[in-house]
Every structure is written in structure tokens, then in C-alpha cells.
Design a protein around this motif. Structure first.
Motif, PDB file in Angstrom:
ATOM      1  N   ALA A 101      -4.324 -13.196 -19.699  1.00  0.00           N
ATOM      2  CA  ALA A 101      -4.021 -11.821 -19.298  1.00  0.00           C
ATOM      3  C   ALA A 101      -5.178 -11.176 -18.524  1.00  0.00           C
ATOM      4  N   PRO A 102      -6.437 -11.277 -18.994  1.00  0.00           N
ATOM      5  CA  PRO A 102      -7.542 -10.708 -18.216  1.00  0.00           C
ATOM      6  C   PRO A 102      -7.691 -11.357 -16.834  1.00  0.00           C
ATOM      7  N   GLU A 103      -7.445 -12.678 -16.760  1.00  0.00           N
ATOM      8  CA  GLU A 103      -7.535 -13.358 -15.468  1.00  0.00           C
ATOM      9  C   GLU A 103      -6.439 -12.865 -14.520  1.00  0.00           C
ATOM     10  N   TYR A 104      -5.265 -12.586 -15.072  1.00  0.00           N
ATOM     11  CA  TYR A 104      -4.168 -12.089 -14.229  1.00  0.00           C
ATOM     12  C   TYR A 104      -4.495 -10.699 -13.700  1.00  0.00           C
ATOM     13  N   VAL A 105      -5.127  -9.871 -14.517  1.00  0.00           N
ATOM     14  CA  VAL A 105      -5.568  -8.549 -14.045  1.00  0.00           C
ATOM     15  C   VAL A 105      -6.487  -8.723 -12.840  1.00  0.00           C
ATOM     16  N   THR A 106      -7.457  -9.607 -12.958  1.00  0.00           N
ATOM     17  CA  THR A 106      -8.404  -9.832 -11.866  1.00  0.00           C
ATOM     18  C   THR A 106      -7.700 -10.360 -10.620  1.00  0.00           C
ATOM     19  N   TYR A 107      -6.711 -11.227 -10.830  1.00  0.00           N
ATOM     20  CA  TYR A 107      -5.912 -11.749  -9.720  1.00  0.00           C
ATOM     21  C   TYR A 107      -5.189 -10.599  -9.003  1.00  0.00           C
ATOM     22  N   LEU A 108      -4.598  -9.700  -9.778  1.00  0.00           N
ATOM     23  CA  LEU A 108      -3.892  -8.558  -9.184  1.00  0.00           C
ATOM     24  C   LEU A 108      -4.842  -7.633  -8.435  1.00  0.00           C
ATOM     25  N   ILE A 109      -6.023  -7.417  -8.987  1.00  0.00           N
ATOM     26  CA  ILE A 109      -6.994  -6.548  -8.310  1.00  0.00           C
ATOM     27  C   ILE A 109      -7.400  -7.151  -6.973  1.00  0.00           C
ATOM     28  N   GLY A 110      -7.506  -8.474  -6.920  1.00  0.00           N
ATOM     29  CA  GLY A 110      -7.795  -9.135  -5.644  1.00  0.00           C
ATOM     30  C   GLY A 110      -6.701  -8.876  -4.625  1.00  0.00           C
ATOM     31  N   LEU A 111      -5.448  -8.859  -5.073  1.00  0.00           N
ATOM     32  CA  LEU A 111      -4.329  -8.569  -4.172  1.00  0.00           C
ATOM     33  C   LEU A 111      -4.342  -7.106  -3.736  1.00  0.00           C
ATOM     34  N   ALA A 112      -4.697  -6.201  -4.661  1.00  0.00           N
ATOM     35  CA  ALA A 112      -4.803  -4.779  -4.310  1.00  0.00           C
ATOM     36  C   ALA A 112      -5.896  -4.563  -3.273  1.00  0.00           C
ATOM     37  N   ASP A 113      -7.041  -5.197  -3.486  1.00  0.00           N
ATOM     38  CA  ASP A 113      -8.164  -5.102  -2.548  1.00  0.00           C
ATOM     39  C   ASP A 113      -7.738  -5.596  -1.163  1.00  0.00           C
ATOM     40  N   ALA A 114      -7.044  -6.726  -1.125  1.00  0.00           N
ATOM     41  CA  ALA A 114      -6.609  -7.296   0.154  1.00  0.00           C
ATOM     42  C   ALA A 114      -5.618  -6.371   0.857  1.00  0.00           C
ATOM     43  N   ALA A 115      -4.726  -5.748   0.091  1.00  0.00           N
ATOM     44  CA  ALA A 115      -3.732  -4.842   0.692  1.00  0.00           C
ATOM     45  C   ALA A 115      -4.398  -3.633   1.332  1.00  0.00           C
ATOM     46  N   VAL A 116      -5.397  -3.086   0.659  1.00  0.00           N
ATOM     47  CA  VAL A 116      -6.114  -1.935   1.225  1.00  0.00           C
ATOM     48  C   VAL A 116      -6.856  -2.351   2.497  1.00  0.00           C
ATOM     49  N   ARG A 117      -7.476  -3.520   2.475  1.00  0.00           N
ATOM     50  CA  ARG A 117      -8.176  -3.999   3.663  1.00  0.00           C
ATOM     51  C   ARG A 117      -7.206  -4.241   4.823  1.00  0.00           C
ATOM     52  N   ASP A 118      -6.019  -4.756   4.511  1.00  0.00           N
ATOM     53  CA  ASP A 118      -5.016  -4.960   5.559  1.00  0.00           C
ATOM     54  C   ASP A 118      -4.587  -3.617   6.161  1.00  0.00           C
ATOM     55  N   ALA A 119      -4.373  -2.627   5.288  1.00  0.00           N
ATOM     56  CA  ALA A 119      -3.994  -1.293   5.780  1.00  0.00           C
ATOM     57  C   ALA A 119      -5.110  -0.708   6.639  1.00  0.00           C
ATOM     58  N   TYR A 120      -6.346  -0.923   6.228  1.00  0.00           N
ATOM     59  CA  TYR A 120      -7.505  -0.447   6.993  1.00  0.00           C
ATOM     60  C   TYR A 120      -7.536  -1.090   8.379  1.00  0.00           C
ATOM     61  N   ASP A 121      -7.290  -2.398   8.416  1.00  0.00           N
ATOM     62  CA  ASP A 121      -7.282  -3.103   9.699  1.00  0.00           C
ATOM     63  C   ASP A 121      -6.184  -2.583  10.619  1.00  0.00           C
ATOM     64  N   LEU A 122      -5.139  -2.008  10.016  1.00  0.00           N
ATOM     65  CA  LEU A 122      -4.029  -1.449  10.809  1.00  0.00           C
ATOM     66  C   LEU A 122      -4.241   0.021  11.160  1.00  0.00           C
ATOM     67  N   GLY A 123      -5.375   0.576  10.728  1.00  0.00           N
ATOM     68  CA  GLY A 123      -5.707   1.941  11.116  1.00  0.00           C
ATOM     69  C   GLY A 123      -5.836   2.947   9.994  1.00  0.00           C
ATOM     70  N   ALA A 124      -5.515   2.564   8.764  1.00  0.00           N
ATOM     71  CA  ALA A 124      -5.601   3.505   7.636  1.00  0.00           C
ATOM     72  C   ALA A 124      -7.052   3.871   7.355  1.00  0.00           C
ATOM     73  N   ARG A 125      -7.292   5.166   7.113  1.00  0.00           N
ATOM     74  CA  ARG A 125      -8.647   5.619   6.803  1.00  0.00           C
ATOM     75  C   ARG A 125      -8.697   6.477   5.529  1.00  0.00           C
ATOM     76  N   LYS A 126      -7.661   7.226   5.251  1.00  0.00           N
ATOM     77  CA  LYS A 126      -7.604   8.041   4.027  1.00  0.00           C
ATOM     78  C   LYS A 126      -6.628   7.364   3.072  1.00  0.00           C
ATOM     79  N   ILE A 127      -7.150   6.744   2.047  1.00  0.00           N
ATOM     80  CA  ILE A 127      -6.337   5.879   1.200  1.00  0.00           C
ATOM     81  C   ILE A 127      -6.477   6.277  -0.266  1.00  0.00           C
ATOM     82  N   GLU A 128      -5.355   6.443  -0.936  1.00  0.00           N
ATOM     83  CA  GLU A 128      -5.342   6.723  -2.376  1.00  0.00           C
ATOM     84  C   GLU A 128      -4.631   5.577  -3.078  1.00  0.00           C
ATOM     85  N   PHE A 129      -5.260   5.031  -4.126  1.00  0.00           N
ATOM     86  CA  PHE A 129      -4.638   3.966  -4.909  1.00  0.00           C
ATOM     87  C   PHE A 129      -4.475   4.472  -6.335  1.00  0.00           C
TER      88      PHE A 129
END
Length: 339
Positions: A188-216
């Protein structure tokens, strides 16, 4: 969430993005652009082949005209209130709804899909839109903006929009705690870390597409939703504290990820939105916030209520979502458990 707590949280968010000095453009929000699950799905699932829909009563009972729009709520969603708070339209439309023009979508758009998660496997369970596809829709949306508004205006809208991510609960309640694949791969803790990696990647992808003000948005105590209480074999009817511990772990790791993102992404302003403590406070002292029952749902049987189950046994649906029927009451706007 109570109206008082929601309004307080909204004021904090508005103040943060409108008044505080930051590396992002301050003082203006051009649009609300939304990614996530049923907490922010404005009706996209109405237009895909899935059973995860909210386009029937009692959904939409308190929306304008009493119409079930596909929102998993009796009324508006938090992102609709965000939009209004920033002086934008009072509701954020679903991207896949053909009744909205690009001019309307230019002031706000939701790509969210009820039943989805950070993990692609979660989206496959109910045949809904994965987060990666939501980001692809955002790319398409940008091109439509350019054609409609011109390149300069489109860039301005994208740069000054507020991007909201609300996602993660389904990865646990529809995936990890139900199917055997992920538990075989991760603790379960490893899965949390796996999900956080996906969240981090999604924010970076949005940033690359122009997002600058981001709320998670962080996770609420999903071990206390009615379905989790009903399925809690050790203490039936009580919150599943093991589930809540994972929500807290997710939130702690998400906050650390947000700190790193702010350091890595030049010109970005990434904000973590706390919901766990707000909802926990209401659960601990419901009468103070005007609630009479925080253990049962406001639709269906009140025990395992979500999507199609909310349309069953309608006489048990609470009559007043603000005042709370003594038999059937959940945490504010959604008549179904968080999806």
C-alpha cells in the motif's frame, strides 16, 4: 463539505491566486481548466460508453432548472464555485458536451471523468477517460482556442487560467482495494508513491502545455464515505481508519511533490489544496456545521450509493441537501460517495 467551510476555502484560494505575489501572473484568472474524477466531472461521461453516469435524478436536483447534467452532485461542483468566485461563469462546462461553443469553453472547461484515477488501470475498470487522455483533450482544446481566438489570445488564456486537479480516491476504492493486480505489484505505501509519481508527471505535462497556476487537491478521508463504512468488516458502520491512513500518507507525499514542482518549474505556482482536515472536522462535529447524519448517503439506500445505485429507492433520498434529513445525509453537495 459545509457551505461555510467551502466558502472559507474558496476565499483562501481566490486570495492566493489573485493577491499574493508569485512567479506566475498574479491578479487575473482567465479560465478554470479542470482534470480529474467525479468530484469535478461536469458531464463528460454522458458522452462515452460507460455505466458511470450522473445524468438522472436525484443528481442535479438543486442545479439550475433541476437538471441532471452529469455532475455527481445535487447541485454545482466545487470547480463551479471557483469559477464564480473569480468572476467567471457560474458553472464550468464539460469538454465533450457538443452544446458548448469554444467561446464558452474559453472561460472554463472540465476534462474530468467520473470513475477515473491517476492509474490508467483505474479508468479501465469503468471504461472512463484516463488522465493521460484528459491531457490529450487539453492539447486539442488549445488548438481550437487558436483557431477561434488567434494565437496571441489563446496563449494568454492558457497562461492565465487556473488548472485544477482533483483525482486519486478511485485508485484505492475501485482499484487497489478491489482488484488483485496492483496489490500483487505494490504494498500500500509503495502504491501511494507510485500514484504520486503519476500526479507529478501529470502536473509537469500540463506545465509543458502552458499551465502556470495549478492547484492539486489532496484526498479527503475516503475511509469515512458511506460505502467504506458499509464494507468495513472489522467495525461495520465506522470509518475505515486503514484507508484514512493511506489518504493522509498520499497527502503528505503530494505536498512534498508540490514543493519540488515549485522548485523545478520556472514561473509556475503549484498549490496543494487541503481537504482532509476540513472534512474530518465536519465528521467529528457534524451538528456544528448543520449536519445530522455523516454516516449514510443522501441517495439510494444510503449504504453504497454511487452512479446507478443513486437512482434506486428514491424515497430514501434526503429531502433537503442543506438541512439534512435525519435518515439520509452526506457531506454537502454530492448525493453519491466520492467517485
Amino acid at each position: 463539505m459545509s457551505s461555510e467551510s467551502l466558502c472559507y476555502w474558496l476565499l483562501l484560494l481566490v486570495a492566493h491566486f489573485s493577491l499574493s505575489p508569485s512567479r506566475a501572473t498574479a491578479g487575473k484568472v482567465s479560465a478554470i481548466i479542470v482534470f480529474g474524477d467525479s468530484t469535478v466531472d461536469a458531464g463528460n461521461n454522458n458522452f462515452i460508453p460507460t455505466i458511470a453516469k450522473g445524468n438522472f435524478p436525484p443528481y442535479g436536483r438543486d442545479f439550475d432548472g433541476g437538471v441532471a447534467t452529469g455532475r455527481f452532485s445535487n447541485g454545482r461542483l466545487a470547480t463551479d464555485f471557483f469559477s464564480e468566485a473569480f468572476g467567471l461563469p457560474s458553472s464550468v462546462p464539460a469538454y465533450l458536451d457538443p452544446s458548448y461553443s469554444i467561446d464558452q469553453l474559453a472561460m472554463g472547461v472540465s476534462f474530468a471523468s467520473a470513475g477515473t484515477g491517476l492509474d490508467d488501470l483505474t479508468a479501465k475498470i469503468a471504461s472512463v477517460i484516463p488522465l493521460r487522455q484528459q491531457l490529450e483533450y487539453f492539447k486539442e482544446y488549445k488548438e481550437r482556442l487558436k483557431l477561434a481566438k488567434g494565437e496571441s489570445m489563446a496563449k494568454e488564456i492558457v497562461a492565465e487560467a487556473l488548472y485544477v486537479f482533483s483525482i486519486g480516491t478511485n485508485d484505492f476504492i475501485l482499484n487497489y482495494f478491489v482488484l488483485p493486480l496492483r496489490p500483487a505489484q505494490y504494498t500500500a505505501p509503495e502504491y501511494v508513491t507510485y500514484l504520486i509519481g503519476l500526479a507529478d508527471a501529470a502536473v509537469r505535462d500540463a506545465y509543458d502545455l502552458g499551465a502556470r497556476k495549478i492547484e492539486f487537491t489532496g484526498l479527503a478521508p475516503f475511509g469515512c464515505v458511506p460505502s467504506a463504512r458499509t464494507l468495513n468488516h472489522d467495525e461495520p458502520g465506522e470509518c475505515n481508519e486503514e484507508h484514512n491512513q493511506l489518504a493522509m500518507r498520499f497527502n503528505a507525499e503530494l505536498q512534498e511533490a508540490v514543493r519540488k514542482l515549485n522548485g523545478d518549474l520556472a514561473g509556475a505556482q503549484v498549490v496543494y489544496a487541503e481537504t482532509y482536515s476540513v472534512v474530518s472536522t465536519i465528521i467529528a462535529n457534524p451538528s456544528f456545521y448543520g449536519f445530522e447524519n455523516v454516516a449514510q448517503g443522501c441517495c439510494g439506500t444510503g449504504l453504497i450509493e454511487t452512479s446507478v445505485l443513486c437512482g434506486l429507492d428514491r424515497p430514501l433520498t434526503c429531502q433537503d441537501a442543506d438541512k439534512a434529513d435525519p435518515r439520509r445525509r452526506q457531506l454537502r453537495a454530492s448525493p453519491g460517495a466520492r467517485r
